[in-house]
Scaffold this active site. Structure first.
Site, PDB file in Angstrom:
ATOM      1  N   THR A 120       0.818  -1.205   0.000  1.00  0.00           N
ATOM      2  CA  THR A 120       0.000   0.000   0.000  1.00  0.00           C
ATOM      3  C   THR A 120       0.859   1.265   0.000  1.00  0.00           C
ATOM      4  OG1 THR A 120      -1.517   1.261   1.408  1.00  0.00           O
ATOM      5  CG2 THR A 120      -0.099  -0.293   2.519  1.00  0.00           C
ATOM      6  N   ASP A 121       0.280   2.350  -0.493  1.00  0.00           N
ATOM      7  CA  ASP A 121       0.980   3.641  -0.440  1.00  0.00           C
ATOM      8  C   ASP A 121       1.113   4.157   0.997  1.00  0.00           C
ATOM      9  OD1 ASP A 121      -1.699   4.276  -0.026  1.00  0.00           O
ATOM     10  OD2 ASP A 121      -1.818   5.763  -1.646  1.00  0.00           O
ATOM     11  N   GLU A 122       0.326   3.576   1.926  1.00  0.00           N
ATOM     12  CA  GLU A 122       0.327   4.086   3.309  1.00  0.00           C
ATOM     13  C   GLU A 122       1.653   3.854   4.018  1.00  0.00           C
ATOM     14  OE1 GLU A 122      -2.969   3.218   5.760  1.00  0.00           O
ATOM     15  OE2 GLU A 122      -4.410   3.447   4.144  1.00  0.00           O
ATOM     16  N   TYR A 146      -1.939  -0.565  11.125  1.00  0.00           N
ATOM     17  CA  TYR A 146      -2.073  -1.232   9.821  1.00  0.00           C
ATOM     18  C   TYR A 146      -0.899  -0.882   8.915  1.00  0.00           C
ATOM     19  CZ  TYR A 146      -3.330  -1.664   4.897  1.00  0.00           C
ATOM     20  OH  TYR A 146      -3.294  -1.928   3.555  1.00  0.00           O
ATOM     21  N   LYS A 150       2.171  -3.245   7.362  1.00  0.00           N
ATOM     22  CA  LYS A 150       2.441  -3.416   5.923  1.00  0.00           C
ATOM     23  C   LYS A 150       3.882  -2.981   5.610  1.00  0.00           C
ATOM     24  CE  LYS A 150       0.083  -4.557   3.017  1.00  0.00           C
ATOM     25  NZ  LYS A 150      -0.273  -5.885   2.449  1.00  0.00           N
TER      26      LYS A 150
HETATM   27  P1  NAD Z   1      -9.647  -7.368   2.277  1.00  0.00           P
HETATM   28  O1  NAD Z   1      -9.664  -7.092   3.742  1.00  0.00           O
HETATM   29  O2  NAD Z   1     -10.854  -7.087   1.468  1.00  0.00           O
HETATM   30  O3  NAD Z   1      -9.285  -8.906   2.029  1.00  0.00           O
HETATM   31  C1  NAD Z   1      -8.283  -9.549   2.761  1.00  0.00           C
HETATM   32  C2  NAD Z   1      -8.408 -11.056   2.523  1.00  0.00           C
HETATM   33  O4  NAD Z   1      -7.344 -11.709   3.251  1.00  0.00           O
HETATM   34  C3  NAD Z   1      -9.726 -11.645   3.045  1.00  0.00           C
HETATM   35  O5  NAD Z   1     -10.254 -12.560   2.109  1.00  0.00           O
HETATM   36  C4  NAD Z   1      -9.309 -12.365   4.333  1.00  0.00           C
HETATM   37  O6  NAD Z   1     -10.139 -13.474   4.643  1.00  0.00           O
HETATM   38  C5  NAD Z   1      -7.903 -12.793   3.990  1.00  0.00           C
HETATM   39  N1  NAD Z   1      -7.061 -13.005   5.183  1.00  0.00           N
HETATM   40  C6  NAD Z   1      -6.959 -12.209   6.271  1.00  0.00           C
HETATM   41  N2  NAD Z   1      -6.098 -12.755   7.166  1.00  0.00           N
HETATM   42  C7  NAD Z   1      -5.645 -13.910   6.607  1.00  0.00           C
HETATM   43  C8  NAD Z   1      -4.733 -14.910   7.031  1.00  0.00           C
HETATM   44  N3  NAD Z   1      -4.106 -14.840   8.223  1.00  0.00           N
HETATM   45  N4  NAD Z   1      -4.494 -15.956   6.219  1.00  0.00           N
HETATM   46  C9  NAD Z   1      -5.122 -16.048   5.008  1.00  0.00           C
HETATM   47  N5  NAD Z   1      -6.000 -15.134   4.563  1.00  0.00           N
HETATM   48  C10 NAD Z   1      -6.259 -14.078   5.356  1.00  0.00           C
HETATM   49  O7  NAD Z   1      -8.380  -6.589   1.718  1.00  0.00           O
HETATM   50  P2  NAD Z   1      -8.168  -5.890   0.285  1.00  0.00           P
HETATM   51  O8  NAD Z   1      -8.701  -4.507   0.356  1.00  0.00           O
HETATM   52  O9  NAD Z   1      -8.605  -6.812  -0.777  1.00  0.00           O
HETATM   53  O10 NAD Z   1      -6.579  -5.763   0.274  1.00  0.00           O
HETATM   54  C11 NAD Z   1      -5.775  -6.808  -0.287  1.00  0.00           C
HETATM   55  C12 NAD Z   1      -4.332  -6.408  -0.198  1.00  0.00           C
HETATM   56  O11 NAD Z   1      -4.117  -5.197  -0.912  1.00  0.00           O
HETATM   57  C13 NAD Z   1      -3.836  -6.135   1.223  1.00  0.00           C
HETATM   58  O12 NAD Z   1      -2.535  -6.639   1.338  1.00  0.00           O
HETATM   59  C14 NAD Z   1      -3.842  -4.624   1.349  1.00  0.00           C
HETATM   60  O13 NAD Z   1      -2.878  -4.187   2.254  1.00  0.00           O
HETATM   61  C15 NAD Z   1      -3.488  -4.229  -0.080  1.00  0.00           C
HETATM   62  N6  NAD Z   1      -3.981  -2.915  -0.537  1.00  0.00           N
HETATM   63  C16 NAD Z   1      -5.287  -2.580  -0.402  1.00  0.00           C
HETATM   64  C17 NAD Z   1      -5.747  -1.358  -0.906  1.00  0.00           C
HETATM   65  C18 NAD Z   1      -7.205  -0.964  -0.821  1.00  0.00           C
HETATM   66  O14 NAD Z   1      -7.539   0.182  -1.165  1.00  0.00           O
HETATM   67  N7  NAD Z   1      -8.109  -1.820  -0.390  1.00  0.00           N
HETATM   68  C19 NAD Z   1      -4.840  -0.491  -1.530  1.00  0.00           C
HETATM   69  C20 NAD Z   1      -3.500  -0.861  -1.620  1.00  0.00           C
HETATM   70  C21 NAD Z   1      -3.079  -2.089  -1.143  1.00  0.00           C
HETATM   71  O1  DAU Z   2      -4.155   3.888   0.477  1.00  0.00           O
HETATM   72  C1  DAU Z   2      -4.376   2.514   0.394  1.00  0.00           C
HETATM   73  C2  DAU Z   2      -5.199   2.063   1.576  1.00  0.00           C
HETATM   74  O2  DAU Z   2      -6.527   2.516   1.323  1.00  0.00           O
HETATM   75  C3  DAU Z   2      -5.173   0.554   1.787  1.00  0.00           C
HETATM   76  O3  DAU Z   2      -3.883   0.174   2.151  1.00  0.00           O
HETATM   77  C4  DAU Z   2      -6.162   0.136   2.887  1.00  0.00           C
HETATM   78  O4  DAU Z   2      -6.212  -1.274   2.962  1.00  0.00           O
HETATM   79  C5  DAU Z   2      -7.533   0.671   2.527  1.00  0.00           C
HETATM   80  O5  DAU Z   2      -8.446   0.368   3.562  1.00  0.00           O
HETATM   81  C6  DAU Z   2      -7.469   2.179   2.312  1.00  0.00           C
HETATM   82  O6  DAU Z   2      -7.154   2.869   3.541  1.00  0.00           O
HETATM   83  P1  DAU Z   2      -7.950   4.208   3.990  1.00  0.00           P
HETATM   84  O7  DAU Z   2      -7.840   4.301   5.452  1.00  0.00           O
HETATM   85  O8  DAU Z   2      -7.546   5.355   3.151  1.00  0.00           O
HETATM   86  O9  DAU Z   2      -9.441   3.763   3.501  1.00  0.00           O
HETATM   87  P2  DAU Z   2     -10.882   3.899   4.179  1.00  0.00           P
HETATM   88  O10 DAU Z   2     -11.842   3.385   3.168  1.00  0.00           O
HETATM   89  O11 DAU Z   2     -10.932   3.332   5.545  1.00  0.00           O
HETATM   90  O12 DAU Z   2     -11.062   5.473   4.298  1.00  0.00           O
HETATM   91  C7  DAU Z   2     -10.877   6.351   3.186  1.00  0.00           C
HETATM   92  C8  DAU Z   2     -10.976   7.777   3.714  1.00  0.00           C
HETATM   93  O13 DAU Z   2     -12.342   8.036   4.109  1.00  0.00           O
HETATM   94  C9  DAU Z   2     -10.137   8.046   4.944  1.00  0.00           C
HETATM   95  O14 DAU Z   2      -9.633   9.367   4.873  1.00  0.00           O
HETATM   96  C10 DAU Z   2     -11.114   7.917   6.116  1.00  0.00           C
HETATM   97  C11 DAU Z   2     -12.425   8.394   5.490  1.00  0.00           C
HETATM   98  N1  DAU Z   2     -13.677   7.790   6.010  1.00  0.00           N
HETATM   99  C12 DAU Z   2     -13.739   6.433   6.141  1.00  0.00           C
HETATM  100  C13 DAU Z   2     -14.908   5.833   6.546  1.00  0.00           C
HETATM  101  C14 DAU Z   2     -14.997   4.330   6.711  1.00  0.00           C
HETATM  102  C15 DAU Z   2     -14.785   8.596   6.277  1.00  0.00           C
HETATM  103  O15 DAU Z   2     -14.732   9.839   6.142  1.00  0.00           O
HETATM  104  N2  DAU Z   2     -15.952   8.000   6.677  1.00  0.00           N
HETATM  105  C16 DAU Z   2     -16.053   6.649   6.839  1.00  0.00           C
HETATM  106  O16 DAU Z   2     -17.145   6.158   7.213  1.00  0.00           O
END
Ligand code: NAD
Ligand code: DAU
Length: 333
Positions: A120-122, A146, A150
């Site tokens: 992630t960019d975080e 989190y 990562k």
């Molecule tokens: P998600 O939470 O939707 O899915 C995570 C999956 O991992 C689920 O199916 C869960 O059951 C599985 N999991 C959790 N713990 C586990 C374990 N111990 N063993 C096996 N499986 C397990 O997450 P996502 O949003 O699909 O993110 C996927 C990946 O991408 C993550 O590594 C996250 O850090 C990265 N990522 C997410 C975003 C985003 O915006 N969602 C952006 C950049 C990177």
């Molecule tokens: O940048 C990549 C990341 O993006 C991933 O690594 C994470 O897995 C993914 O969850 C996401 O992280 P954020 O914390 O940015 O996403 P989230 O959807 O939780 O929130 C997006 C923005 O919206 C953040 O600034 C918090 C805000 N927010 C979130 C929720 C759930 C609200 O204002 N209201 C809400 O109800």
């Protein structure tokens, strides 16, 4: 190619598997997923006959070794992924994101299997409004449990690549949106609130900026890196769609025909990162990747339409998610 996809029942992993089945039908996929609250095999309904799903933990060394031995490559999506949950209870983040990655790295090292690490960019922390976007050489500076977990996992990958010659690549992507995203996350939470006639919930003032990318564009980039990326290289994935949270809420209100002030400000997230922004020049120049979803407003409308049409997919998780937010102390300001 025999591919082991961890976290393939989660949001990005399931989209990756579904896309791969259509676009690369010769790929044989095994999914390793713990099926936590975030995993849902219903997301794989269209691929069910073409993939094997193994329910298990990425930190289970014996199981991971057995699955990695039979794979040509591993794409590691599995993680605890939600910042708010990491503030309430960091332990699963340390266990899954750090120990789980360590466990996979030891297995790919043992069996000399190609490894792609989805991050992630975080890991880079946050930016001021006027700072340049993250690049692959931006120093790590994570803010939340989190993002720290990562960042730790990324550093393990770099060390295993350098010290043990593991054939690894890393991608750090910005905020994804699209189908099958859990209703705890910002965009699906607001869309499903609006479907239910409930006011969207904005943390604090909503000035925080996220750099949005459609999940299919993220996954196409992962494939480019897996097939043609340089071993040991980190690639940043982003689609140049920076927007503050207030603006996203207003786009969604307009999409549902509601007034632009018809939302609630709620308790802000502690340590809330101000801005993320990605410079994906390396990915674009070296691997020729371009996002196909270049119009965020259109992608958001399509995503809202998907949630309207797939209530059976998300309904079971909605009430429990809102109870979790309430239990964490979220209050209307
Ligand atoms: P998600 O939470 O939707 O899915 C995570 C999956 O991992 C689920 O199916 C869960 O059951 C599985 N999991 C959790 N713990 C586990 C374990 N111990 N063993 C096996 N499986 C397990 O997450 P996502 O949003 O699909 O993110 C996927 C990946 O991408 C993550 O590594 C996250 O850090 C990265 N990522 C997410 C975003 C985003 O915006 N969602 C952006 C950049 C990177
Ligand atoms: O940048 C990549 C990341 O993006 C991933 O690594 C994470 O897995 C993914 O969850 C996401 O992280 P954020 O914390 O940015 O996403 P989230 O959807 O939780 O929130 C997006 C923005 O919206 C953040 O600034 C918090 C805000 N927010 C979130 C929720 C759930 C609200 O204002 N209201 C809400 O109800």
């Amino acid at each position: 190619m025999r591919l082991l996809v961890t976290g393939g029942a989660g949001f990005i992993g399931a989209n990756f598997v579904n896309q791969t089945i259509v676009e690369r039908p010769r790929t044989r996929i095994v999914i390793l997923d713990k099926l936590t609250y975030a995993g849902n095999t219903a997301s794989l309904a269209h691929s069910a006959e073409r993939v094997d799903v193994v329910r298990g933990d990425v930190a289970d060394a014996e199981l991971v070794d057995r699955l990695v031995e039979r794979a040509d490559a591993v794409v590691h999506f599995a993680a605890e992924s939600h910042n708010d949950n990491s503030l309430a209870d960091p332990w699963p983040f340390v266990q899954t994101n750090i120990v789980g990655t360590y466990t996979l790295l030891q297995a790919v090292r043992r069996h000399d299997v190609r490894y792609h690490h989805v991050s992630t960019d975080e890991v880079y922390g946050d930016l001021a409004f006027d700072e340049p976007a993250f690049t692959p050489t931006t120093p790590y500076n994570p803010s939340s449990p989190y993002s720290a977990s990562k960042a730790s996992s990324d550093l393990l990958v770099r060390a295993w690549a350098r010290s043990f010659g593991v054939r690894a690549t890393i991608s750090n992507c910005s905020n994804n949106y699209g189908p099958y995203q859990h209703v705890e996350k910002f965009i699906p939470r607001q869309i499903t609130n609006l479907i239910d006639g409930v006011r969207p919930r904005l943390y604090g003032t909503g000035q925080q900026v996220r750099d949005w990318i459609h999940v299919e564009d993220h996954n196409r980039a992962v494939w480019e890196i897996l097939e043609r990326g340089r071993i040991g290289q980190t690639y940043l994935i982003g689609a140049d769609a920076e927007l503050d949270n207030l603006s996203v809420i207003r786009l969604l209100l307009a999409e549902f025909g509601r007034e632009s002030d018809d939302f609630d400000h709620v308790t802000d997230r502690p340590g809330h990162d101000l801005r993320y922004a990605i410079d994906s020049t390396l990915l674009r120049d070296e691997l020729g990747w371009q996002p196909r979803y270049s119009d965020f407003r259109a992608g958001l409308a399509a995503t809202a339409a998907w949630y309207r049409a797939h209530e059976s997919w998300w309904r079971h998780a909605k009430a429990a998610t809102e109870r979790t937010y309430a239990a964490a102390g979220e209050q209307v300001l």
